[in-house]
Scaffold this motif. Sequence first.
Motif, mmCIF file in Angstrom:
data_model
loop_
_atom_site.group_PDB
_atom_site.id
_atom_site.type_symbol
_atom_site.label_atom_id
_atom_site.label_comp_id
_atom_site.label_asym_id
_atom_site.label_seq_id
_atom_site.Cartn_x
_atom_site.Cartn_y
_atom_site.Cartn_z
ATOM 1 N N UNK A 24 0.400 -1.536 -0.012
ATOM 2 C CA UNK A 24 0.079 0.563 0.240
ATOM 3 C C UNK A 24 0.646 1.378 0.067
ATOM 4 N N UNK A 25 1.912 1.713 0.583
ATOM 5 C CA UNK A 25 2.796 2.599 0.846
ATOM 6 C C UNK A 25 3.881 2.625 -0.074
ATOM 7 N N UNK A 26 3.944 1.579 -1.299
ATOM 8 C CA UNK A 26 4.152 1.799 -2.371
ATOM 9 C C UNK A 26 3.449 2.824 -3.254
ATOM 10 N N UNK A 27 2.362 2.085 -3.567
ATOM 11 C CA UNK A 27 1.143 1.995 -4.789
ATOM 12 C C UNK A 27 1.065 3.786 -4.066
ATOM 13 N N UNK A 28 0.830 4.345 -2.515
ATOM 14 C CA UNK A 28 0.826 5.432 -2.082
ATOM 15 C C UNK A 28 1.651 6.097 -3.053
ATOM 16 N N UNK A 29 2.809 5.830 -2.665
ATOM 17 C CA UNK A 29 4.221 7.120 -2.936
ATOM 18 C C UNK A 29 3.983 7.267 -4.661
ATOM 19 N N UNK A 58 12.833 8.241 -2.953
ATOM 20 C CA UNK A 58 14.299 7.142 -1.882
ATOM 21 C C UNK A 58 13.112 5.438 -0.926
ATOM 22 N N UNK A 59 12.342 6.916 -1.213
ATOM 23 C CA UNK A 59 11.539 6.144 0.260
ATOM 24 C C UNK A 59 10.708 4.861 -0.718
ATOM 25 N N UNK A 60 10.577 5.078 -1.642
ATOM 26 C CA UNK A 60 9.561 3.792 -2.191
ATOM 27 C C UNK A 60 10.869 2.713 -2.897
ATOM 28 N N UNK A 61 11.929 3.260 -2.910
ATOM 29 C CA UNK A 61 12.812 2.318 -3.497
ATOM 30 C C UNK A 61 13.637 1.119 -2.236
ATOM 31 N N UNK A 62 13.274 1.830 -0.835
ATOM 32 C CA UNK A 62 13.622 1.291 0.624
ATOM 33 C C UNK A 62 11.880 -0.164 -0.053
ATOM 34 N N UNK A 63 11.391 0.727 0.132
ATOM 35 C CA UNK A 63 10.183 -0.255 0.441
ATOM 36 C C UNK A 63 10.190 -0.967 -0.457
ATOM 37 N N UNK A 64 10.904 -0.995 -2.242
ATOM 38 C CA UNK A 64 11.056 -2.269 -2.890
ATOM 39 C C UNK A 64 11.453 -3.218 -2.622
ATOM 40 N N UNK A 65 12.725 -3.014 -2.332
ATOM 41 C CA UNK A 65 14.145 -3.472 -1.398
ATOM 42 C C UNK A 65 13.515 -3.762 -0.249
ATOM 43 N N UNK A 67 10.904 -5.529 0.238
ATOM 44 C CA UNK A 67 9.321 -6.215 -0.275
ATOM 45 C C UNK A 67 10.282 -7.630 -1.619
ATOM 46 N N UNK A 68 11.245 -6.946 -2.480
ATOM 47 C CA UNK A 68 11.948 -8.337 -2.325
ATOM 48 C C UNK A 68 12.926 -8.978 -1.908
ATOM 49 N N UNK A 69 13.526 -8.346 -1.316
ATOM 50 C CA UNK A 69 13.665 -9.733 -0.001
ATOM 51 C C UNK A 69 13.350 -10.506 0.826
ATOM 52 N N UNK A 70 12.139 -9.802 1.411
ATOM 53 C CA UNK A 70 11.211 -10.674 2.282
ATOM 54 C C UNK A 70 9.867 -11.033 1.487
ATOM 55 N N UNK A 71 9.093 -10.839 0.435
ATOM 56 C CA UNK A 71 8.148 -11.080 -0.337
ATOM 57 C C UNK A 71 8.142 -11.396 -2.091
ATOM 58 N N UNK A 72 9.256 -12.160 -2.663
ATOM 59 C CA UNK A 72 9.697 -11.959 -3.614
ATOM 60 C C UNK A 72 8.034 -12.036 -4.822
ATOM 61 N N UNK A 73 7.326 -13.407 -4.200
ATOM 62 C CA UNK A 73 5.687 -12.662 -5.245
ATOM 63 C C UNK A 73 4.903 -11.712 -5.215
ATOM 64 N N UNK A 74 5.090 -10.925 -3.957
ATOM 65 C CA UNK A 74 4.114 -10.086 -3.649
ATOM 66 C C UNK A 74 5.035 -8.655 -4.072
ATOM 67 N N UNK A 75 6.450 -9.101 -4.021
ATOM 68 C CA UNK A 75 7.518 -7.431 -4.839
ATOM 69 C C UNK A 75 7.046 -8.060 -6.857
ATOM 70 N N UNK A 76 6.938 -8.800 -7.259
ATOM 71 C CA UNK A 76 6.559 -8.812 -8.649
ATOM 72 C C UNK A 76 5.238 -8.692 -9.407
ATOM 73 N N UNK A 77 4.209 -9.057 -8.230
ATOM 74 C CA UNK A 77 2.942 -8.723 -8.565
ATOM 75 C C UNK A 77 2.708 -7.070 -8.648
ATOM 76 N N UNK A 78 3.500 -6.352 -7.105
ATOM 77 C CA UNK A 78 3.370 -4.871 -6.748
ATOM 78 C C UNK A 78 4.092 -4.492 -8.691
#
Length: 86
Positions: A24-29, A58-65, A67-78
Amino acid sequence: MAFEKKPVVESFKTHATDTGSPEVQVALLTSRINYLSDHFKKFPKDFASRVGFLKMISQRRRLLDYLKKHNKDSYSTLIKKLDLRK
């Protein structure tokens, strides 16, 4: 603001009361970043807003990193849903 938070939260939430998950945070950003990028096309000398814009990126980049580290499926879907990678 030129965008509404509620539809963005509704489309990216992971459970009924979700408002702060990384997705949600990435989508809002992303919606704010898209709005500001259009703003900078009209007002290229708005340097004060540009500082906040770069912080959002920068904040979006950190949140995406995260997600990529902890939940790859959610990252790719997002990434696909927001059309972030070309």
